[in-house]
Design a protein around this motif. Structure first.
Motif, short mmCIF file in Angstrom:
data_model
loop_
_atom_site.label_atom_id
_atom_site.label_comp_id
_atom_site.label_asym_id
_atom_site.label_seq_id
_atom_site.Cartn_x
_atom_site.Cartn_y
_atom_site.Cartn_z
N GLU A 277 -7.38 8.02 -12.75
CA GLU A 277 -7.27 7.91 -11.30
C GLU A 277 -7.61 6.50 -10.80
O GLU A 277 -7.40 6.19 -9.63
CB GLU A 277 -8.11 8.97 -10.57
N ASP A 278 -8.13 5.64 -11.68
CA ASP A 278 -8.38 4.25 -11.29
C ASP A 278 -7.09 3.42 -11.26
O ASP A 278 -7.08 2.33 -10.72
CB ASP A 278 -9.37 3.58 -12.27
N SER A 279 -6.02 3.91 -11.85
CA SER A 279 -4.76 3.17 -11.85
C SER A 279 -3.99 3.47 -10.56
O SER A 279 -4.23 4.46 -9.89
CB SER A 279 -3.93 3.53 -13.07
N TRP A 280 -3.10 2.56 -10.22
CA TRP A 280 -2.33 2.69 -8.98
C TRP A 280 -1.02 3.40 -9.23
O TRP A 280 -0.38 3.22 -10.26
CB TRP A 280 -2.03 1.30 -8.43
N SER A 281 -0.60 4.17 -8.26
CA SER A 281 0.72 4.81 -8.34
C SER A 281 1.78 3.80 -7.93
O SER A 281 1.48 2.76 -7.34
CB SER A 281 0.77 6.02 -7.39
N LEU A 282 3.02 4.10 -8.24
CA LEU A 282 4.12 3.22 -7.86
C LEU A 282 4.17 3.04 -6.34
O LEU A 282 4.33 1.93 -5.84
CB LEU A 282 5.45 3.77 -8.38
N SER A 283 3.98 4.12 -5.60
CA SER A 283 4.03 4.00 -4.13
C SER A 283 2.90 3.11 -3.62
O SER A 283 3.10 2.34 -2.66
CB SER A 283 3.99 5.38 -3.47
N GLU A 284 1.72 3.15 -4.23
CA GLU A 284 0.62 2.27 -3.83
C GLU A 284 0.96 0.81 -4.13
O GLU A 284 0.67 -0.08 -3.33
CB GLU A 284 -0.67 2.67 -4.53
N LEU A 285 1.58 0.56 -5.29
CA LEU A 285 1.98 -0.80 -5.63
C LEU A 285 3.03 -1.32 -4.65
O LEU A 285 2.99 -2.47 -4.24
CB LEU A 285 2.52 -0.87 -7.07
N LEU A 286 3.97 -0.46 -4.29
CA LEU A 286 5.01 -0.86 -3.32
C LEU A 286 4.37 -1.21 -1.98
O LEU A 286 4.73 -2.21 -1.37
CB LEU A 286 6.05 0.25 -3.16
N LEU A 287 3.44 -0.40 -1.52
CA LEU A 287 2.75 -0.67 -0.25
C LEU A 287 1.94 -1.95 -0.33
O LEU A 287 1.98 -2.78 0.58
CB LEU A 287 1.84 0.50 0.12
N PHE A 288 1.20 -2.13 -1.41
CA PHE A 288 0.33 -3.30 -1.57
C PHE A 288 1.14 -4.60 -1.56
O PHE A 288 0.77 -5.58 -0.94
CB PHE A 288 -0.47 -3.19 -2.87
N THR A 289 2.29 -4.59 -2.24
CA THR A 289 3.10 -5.80 -2.35
C THR A 289 4.04 -6.00 -1.17
O THR A 289 4.54 -7.09 -0.96
CB THR A 289 3.95 -5.78 -3.64
N GLY A 290 4.31 -4.93 -0.43
CA GLY A 290 5.27 -5.01 0.66
C GLY A 290 6.72 -4.92 0.19
O GLY A 290 7.65 -5.16 0.95
N TYR A 291 6.90 -4.54 -1.06
CA TYR A 291 8.25 -4.44 -1.64
C TYR A 291 8.91 -3.18 -1.13
O TYR A 291 8.34 -2.10 -1.18
CB TYR A 291 8.15 -4.43 -3.16
#
Length: 101
Positions: A36-50
């Motif tokens: 659970e410490d790893s990020w989901s794809l949707s979290e990565l998309l939100l974080f990067t703004g992609y």
């Protein structure tokens, strides 16, 4: 349009890169960290703004945006070259941070 041999070369290089990544000691979870410490794809998309706009996610673009968000001036191709030449992801991140300061 990319010719077949060029596409095959890129696919072979990607397969080799992924194999190297799978064996990268810096990516092995040494401390028994939780999934659970790893990020989901949707979290990565939100974080990067992609925002892929109903298209497949371009992972190379996502990694490049993530590196920039982390303060590195390099992209996914730079990371791939570094790892393909014997470096680890940890080393790449360390070198990238040093060069960015």
């Amino acid at each position: 349009m990319m010719n077949v041999s060029n596409r095959e070369q890129k696919q072979a290089r990607l397969r080799q890169f992924l194999k190297i990544l799978s064996e990268d000691p810096s990516l092995i979870n040494r401390d028994g960290g939780r999934l659970e410490d790893s990020w989901s794809l949707s979290e990565l998309l939100l974080f990067t703004g992609y925002s892929p706009r109903n298209e497949p996610v371009d992972v190379a673009e996502l990694v490049s945006l993530l590196l920039k968000k982390l303060g590195l001036e390099c992209g996914s191709e730079d990371m791939m070259d570094y790892v393909m030449n014997g470096g680890t992801v940890d080393d790449f991140m360390s070198v990238g941070r040093q060069e960015s300061t």
